[in-house]
Scaffold this motif. Sequence first.
Motif, PDB file in Angstrom:
ATOM      1  N   TYR A   7       0.816  -1.206   0.000  1.00 53.72           N
ATOM      2  CA  TYR A   7       0.000   0.000   0.000  1.00 53.72           C
ATOM      3  C   TYR A   7       0.851   1.257   0.000  1.00 53.72           C
ATOM      4  O   TYR A   7       0.553   2.233  -0.688  1.00 53.72           O
ATOM      5  CB  TYR A   7      -0.941   0.026   1.202  1.00 53.72           C
ATOM      6  CG  TYR A   7      -1.471   1.404   1.442  1.00 53.72           C
ATOM      7  CD1 TYR A   7      -2.448   1.936   0.623  1.00 53.72           C
ATOM      8  CD2 TYR A   7      -0.926   2.217   2.427  1.00 53.72           C
ATOM      9  CE1 TYR A   7      -2.881   3.232   0.785  1.00 53.72           C
ATOM     10  CE2 TYR A   7      -1.364   3.502   2.599  1.00 53.72           C
ATOM     11  CZ  TYR A   7      -2.338   4.016   1.779  1.00 53.72           C
ATOM     12  OH  TYR A   7      -2.755   5.296   1.940  1.00 53.72           O
ATOM     13  N   MET A   8       1.918   1.288   0.779  1.00 54.95           N
ATOM     14  CA  MET A   8       2.727   2.494   0.910  1.00 54.95           C
ATOM     15  C   MET A   8       3.318   2.927  -0.428  1.00 54.95           C
ATOM     16  O   MET A   8       3.393   4.106  -0.721  1.00 54.95           O
ATOM     17  CB  MET A   8       3.837   2.304   1.938  1.00 54.95           C
ATOM     18  CG  MET A   8       3.345   2.225   3.354  1.00 54.95           C
ATOM     19  SD  MET A   8       2.483   3.728   3.853  1.00 54.95           S
ATOM     20  CE  MET A   8       2.152   3.365   5.550  1.00 54.95           C
ATOM     21  N   GLU A   9       3.711   1.982  -1.259  1.00 52.70           N
ATOM     22  CA  GLU A   9       4.265   2.327  -2.561  1.00 52.70           C
ATOM     23  C   GLU A   9       3.216   3.040  -3.418  1.00 52.70           C
ATOM     24  O   GLU A   9       3.493   4.064  -4.050  1.00 52.70           O
ATOM     25  CB  GLU A   9       4.762   1.064  -3.259  1.00 52.70           C
ATOM     26  CG  GLU A   9       5.530   1.328  -4.520  1.00 52.70           C
ATOM     27  CD  GLU A   9       6.165   0.081  -5.093  1.00 52.70           C
ATOM     28  OE1 GLU A   9       6.423   0.092  -6.311  1.00 52.70           O
ATOM     29  OE2 GLU A   9       6.394  -0.881  -4.350  1.00 52.70           O
ATOM     30  N   LYS A  27      12.051  18.546  -9.428  1.00 55.21           N
ATOM     31  CA  LYS A  27      10.941  17.621  -9.614  1.00 55.21           C
ATOM     32  C   LYS A  27      11.107  16.782 -10.883  1.00 55.21           C
ATOM     33  O   LYS A  27      10.126  16.269 -11.424  1.00 55.21           O
ATOM     34  CB  LYS A  27       9.624  18.390  -9.613  1.00 55.21           C
ATOM     35  CG  LYS A  27       9.334  19.034  -8.269  1.00 55.21           C
ATOM     36  CD  LYS A  27       8.187  20.021  -8.352  1.00 55.21           C
ATOM     37  CE  LYS A  27       7.930  20.685  -7.028  1.00 55.21           C
ATOM     38  NZ  LYS A  27       8.898  21.688  -6.638  1.00 55.21           N
ATOM     39  N   CYS A  28      12.349  16.634 -11.335  1.00 54.37           N
ATOM     40  CA  CYS A  28      12.599  15.787 -12.505  1.00 54.37           C
ATOM     41  C   CYS A  28      12.287  14.338 -12.134  1.00 54.37           C
ATOM     42  O   CYS A  28      12.218  13.996 -10.946  1.00 54.37           O
ATOM     43  CB  CYS A  28      14.045  15.936 -12.980  1.00 54.37           C
ATOM     44  SG  CYS A  28      15.263  15.056 -11.976  1.00 54.37           S
ATOM     45  N   LYS A  32      12.316  12.709  -8.307  1.00 56.37           N
ATOM     46  CA  LYS A  32      11.057  12.212  -7.737  1.00 56.37           C
ATOM     47  C   LYS A  32      11.181  10.746  -7.327  1.00 56.37           C
ATOM     48  O   LYS A  32      10.702  10.360  -6.259  1.00 56.37           O
ATOM     49  CB  LYS A  32       9.905  12.406  -8.713  1.00 56.37           C
ATOM     50  CG  LYS A  32       9.400  13.844  -8.724  1.00 56.37           C
ATOM     51  CD  LYS A  32       8.352  14.111  -9.744  1.00 56.37           C
ATOM     52  CE  LYS A  32       7.082  13.355  -9.541  1.00 56.37           C
ATOM     53  NZ  LYS A  32       6.011  13.774 -10.463  1.00 56.37           N
ATOM     54  N   LEU A  33      11.844   9.943  -8.137  1.00 56.90           N
ATOM     55  CA  LEU A  33      12.040   8.535  -7.772  1.00 56.90           C
ATOM     56  C   LEU A  33      12.964   8.405  -6.561  1.00 56.90           C
ATOM     57  O   LEU A  33      12.740   7.547  -5.697  1.00 56.90           O
ATOM     58  CB  LEU A  33      12.576   7.741  -8.956  1.00 56.90           C
ATOM     59  CG  LEU A  33      11.565   7.468 -10.066  1.00 56.90           C
ATOM     60  CD1 LEU A  33      12.253   6.809 -11.259  1.00 56.90           C
ATOM     61  CD2 LEU A  33      10.411   6.619  -9.568  1.00 56.90           C
ATOM     62  N   ASP A  34      13.992   9.245  -6.485  1.00 54.20           N
ATOM     63  CA  ASP A  34      14.868   9.236  -5.309  1.00 54.20           C
ATOM     64  C   ASP A  34      14.073   9.603  -4.055  1.00 54.20           C
ATOM     65  O   ASP A  34      14.235   8.978  -2.999  1.00 54.20           O
ATOM     66  CB  ASP A  34      16.037  10.210  -5.481  1.00 54.20           C
ATOM     67  CG  ASP A  34      17.104   9.713  -6.439  1.00 54.20           C
ATOM     68  OD1 ASP A  34      17.119   8.500  -6.739  1.00 54.20           O
ATOM     69  OD2 ASP A  34      17.911  10.539  -6.888  1.00 54.20           O
ATOM     70  N   ILE A  35      13.212  10.601  -4.163  1.00 52.94           N
ATOM     71  CA  ILE A  35      12.377  11.017  -3.027  1.00 52.94           C
ATOM     72  C   ILE A  35      11.439   9.881  -2.637  1.00 52.94           C
ATOM     73  O   ILE A  35      11.281   9.571  -1.451  1.00 52.94           O
ATOM     74  CB  ILE A  35      11.602  12.306  -3.362  1.00 52.94           C
ATOM     75  CG1 ILE A  35      12.570  13.478  -3.486  1.00 52.94           C
ATOM     76  CG2 ILE A  35      10.533  12.587  -2.309  1.00 52.94           C
ATOM     77  CD1 ILE A  35      11.967  14.730  -4.116  1.00 52.94           C
ATOM     78  N   MET A  36      10.822   9.253  -3.625  1.00 47.55           N
ATOM     79  CA  MET A  36       9.918   8.131  -3.329  1.00 47.55           C
ATOM     80  C   MET A  36      10.660   7.001  -2.615  1.00 47.55           C
ATOM     81  O   MET A  36      10.162   6.457  -1.635  1.00 47.55           O
ATOM     82  CB  MET A  36       9.268   7.608  -4.606  1.00 47.55           C
ATOM     83  CG  MET A  36       8.177   8.508  -5.146  1.00 47.55           C
ATOM     84  SD  MET A  36       7.391   7.842  -6.633  1.00 47.55           S
ATOM     85  CE  MET A  36       6.618   6.369  -5.966  1.00 47.55           C
ATOM     86  N   ALA A  37      11.845   6.658  -3.115  1.00 50.69           N
ATOM     87  CA  ALA A  37      12.610   5.562  -2.509  1.00 50.69           C
ATOM     88  C   ALA A  37      12.976   5.885  -1.060  1.00 50.69           C
ATOM     89  O   ALA A  37      12.823   5.042  -0.168  1.00 50.69           O
ATOM     90  CB  ALA A  37      13.868   5.285  -3.332  1.00 50.69           C
ATOM     91  N   ALA A  75       8.289  14.782   2.659  1.00 50.87           N
ATOM     92  CA  ALA A  75       8.944  16.073   2.921  1.00 50.87           C
ATOM     93  C   ALA A  75      10.376  15.865   3.412  1.00 50.87           C
ATOM     94  O   ALA A  75      11.303  16.565   2.968  1.00 50.87           O
ATOM     95  CB  ALA A  75       8.139  16.872   3.940  1.00 50.87           C
ATOM     96  N   ALA A  76      10.584  14.918   4.302  1.00 56.06           N
ATOM     97  CA  ALA A  76      11.938  14.646   4.804  1.00 56.06           C
ATOM     98  C   ALA A  76      12.837  14.141   3.676  1.00 56.06           C
ATOM     99  O   ALA A  76      14.002  14.545   3.564  1.00 56.06           O
ATOM    100  CB  ALA A  76      11.882  13.629   5.945  1.00 56.06           C
ATOM    101  N   ALA A  77      12.305  13.277   2.835  1.00 56.08           N
ATOM    102  CA  ALA A  77      13.082  12.751   1.712  1.00 56.08           C
ATOM    103  C   ALA A  77      13.410  13.857   0.715  1.00 56.08           C
ATOM    104  O   ALA A  77      14.512  13.899   0.171  1.00 56.08           O
ATOM    105  CB  ALA A  77      12.303  11.625   1.029  1.00 56.08           C
ATOM    106  N   ALA A  78      12.471  14.768   0.480  1.00 57.81           N
ATOM    107  CA  ALA A  78      12.707  15.884  -0.441  1.00 57.81           C
ATOM    108  C   ALA A  78      13.847  16.760   0.062  1.00 57.81           C
ATOM    109  O   ALA A  78      14.678  17.232  -0.730  1.00 57.81           O
ATOM    110  CB  ALA A  78      11.429  16.704  -0.612  1.00 57.81           C
TER     111      ALA A  78
END
Length: 88
Positions: A7-9, A27-28, A32-37, A75-78
């Motif tokens: 679910y989290m993904e 936001k490239c 975005k994938l790095d932030i998601m990971a 937000a922390a990942a960003a």
Amino acid sequence: MYTIKNYMEEAVGNMIDKVLENIDVCKCPKCKLDIMALALNRLPPRYFVTKEGELFERLAELQEQFTVDITAAIAAAAFIVKNNPKHD
């Protein structure tokens, strides 16, 4: 057919654009994938089994429960990605 989903993904993918619109970060697609990971590494996995058509119903139920945690993780990942971009 049944399938297993984290679910989290799904939730992070659904929420990332909304959370990032108010954060000054690249936001490239790579960022975005790095932030998601990074966000997913901060969140506990929530696996469930569902029929393919029932996935969206289940996501809507869980989204409200975890919105604050997911927003904070994104937000922390960003912040991390903003200070350590992995591209030119």
